[in-house]
Scaffold this motif. Sequence first.
Motif, PDB file in Angstrom:
ATOM      1  N   UNK A   4       0.816  -1.203   0.000  1.00 57.63           N
ATOM      2  CA  UNK A   4       0.000   0.000   0.000  1.00 57.63           C
ATOM      3  C   UNK A   4       0.852   1.256   0.000  1.00 57.63           C
ATOM      4  N   UNK A   5       2.122   1.130   0.404  1.00 63.32           N
ATOM      5  CA  UNK A   5       3.062   2.237   0.332  1.00 63.32           C
ATOM      6  C   UNK A   5       4.001   1.969  -0.834  1.00 63.32           C
ATOM      7  N   UNK A   6       4.405   3.024  -1.519  1.00 60.64           N
ATOM      8  CA  UNK A   6       5.347   2.790  -2.610  1.00 60.64           C
ATOM      9  C   UNK A   6       6.748   2.550  -2.039  1.00 60.64           C
ATOM     10  N   UNK A   7       7.677   2.193  -2.902  1.00 58.35           N
ATOM     11  CA  UNK A   7       9.016   1.807  -2.459  1.00 58.35           C
ATOM     12  C   UNK A   7       9.717   2.940  -1.712  1.00 58.35           C
ATOM     13  N   UNK A   8       9.606   4.168  -2.217  1.00 53.79           N
ATOM     14  CA  UNK A   8      10.263   5.316  -1.582  1.00 53.79           C
ATOM     15  C   UNK A   8       9.699   5.553  -0.177  1.00 53.79           C
ATOM     16  N   UNK A   9       8.382   5.511  -0.042  1.00 60.45           N
ATOM     17  CA  UNK A   9       7.747   5.722   1.260  1.00 60.45           C
ATOM     18  C   UNK A   9       8.171   4.648   2.266  1.00 60.45           C
ATOM     19  N   UNK A  10       8.202   3.414   1.788  1.00 60.64           N
ATOM     20  CA  UNK A  10       8.597   2.298   2.636  1.00 60.64           C
ATOM     21  C   UNK A  10      10.059   2.399   3.042  1.00 60.64           C
ATOM     22  N   UNK A  11      10.910   2.819   2.118  1.00 66.47           N
ATOM     23  CA  UNK A  11      12.340   2.997   2.402  1.00 66.47           C
ATOM     24  C   UNK A  11      12.543   4.059   3.473  1.00 66.47           C
ATOM     25  N   UNK A  12      11.859   5.177   3.338  1.00 67.11           N
ATOM     26  CA  UNK A  12      11.964   6.272   4.308  1.00 67.11           C
ATOM     27  C   UNK A  12      11.475   5.814   5.681  1.00 67.11           C
ATOM     28  N   UNK A  13      10.300   5.183   5.718  1.00 65.25           N
ATOM     29  CA  UNK A  13       9.706   4.750   6.992  1.00 65.25           C
ATOM     30  C   UNK A  13      10.562   3.692   7.673  1.00 65.25           C
ATOM     31  N   UNK A  14      11.068   2.731   6.918  1.00 65.88           N
ATOM     32  CA  UNK A  14      11.855   1.669   7.541  1.00 65.88           C
ATOM     33  C   UNK A  14      13.224   2.187   7.979  1.00 65.88           C
ATOM     34  N   UNK A  15      13.828   3.096   7.230  1.00 66.30           N
ATOM     35  CA  UNK A  15      15.102   3.690   7.657  1.00 66.30           C
ATOM     36  C   UNK A  15      14.892   4.445   8.974  1.00 66.30           C
ATOM     37  N   UNK A  16      13.805   5.194   9.059  1.00 71.87           N
ATOM     38  CA  UNK A  16      13.478   5.920  10.290  1.00 71.87           C
ATOM     39  C   UNK A  16      13.332   4.942  11.458  1.00 71.87           C
ATOM     40  N   UNK A  17      12.599   3.864  11.233  1.00 70.08           N
ATOM     41  CA  UNK A  17      12.351   2.877  12.276  1.00 70.08           C
ATOM     42  C   UNK A  17      13.660   2.266  12.774  1.00 70.08           C
ATOM     43  N   UNK A  18      14.475   1.748  11.862  1.00 71.23           N
ATOM     44  CA  UNK A  18      15.700   1.060  12.269  1.00 71.23           C
ATOM     45  C   UNK A  18      16.766   2.034  12.760  1.00 71.23           C
TER      46      UNK A  18
END
Length: 129
Positions: A4-18
Amino acid sequence: MMRYLNKEELTIASRFLFLSMTIIVIQQDIHRFQNSELKLKDAYIGVLKNMEEKALQERRQLRKVMLQKQIKVMKLDRNDSFSSYLFLCQGREEKRNYFNPAIRQKVKAIFLELMQKSLLPDQDDSAGI
């Protein structure tokens, strides 16, 4: 699994998380070194504080991007094997389950990346030497 999130959004969110998890590890290590009996603990603490500053700086940038793109990350659940997070972006959402040992590997990779940045001077910094 449907995304449901595009690759860029997912990359940003997961980088923030980790990155956020890595900051916690660094802060815990600083505390452990400060309370240790090591002879040269100031050197270790200096590297860790430099890593922490670089990580906090990157996280501030990620927060700005996340605010602009309306991205949020929420922890849902954790057990012995998996941790679940909800990524939200402009009304869309995606639940992701991460295997806890895989989370540790991601945190370790970011930790090592920050350590390398802290120990090796930037090209720009060494130009004036």
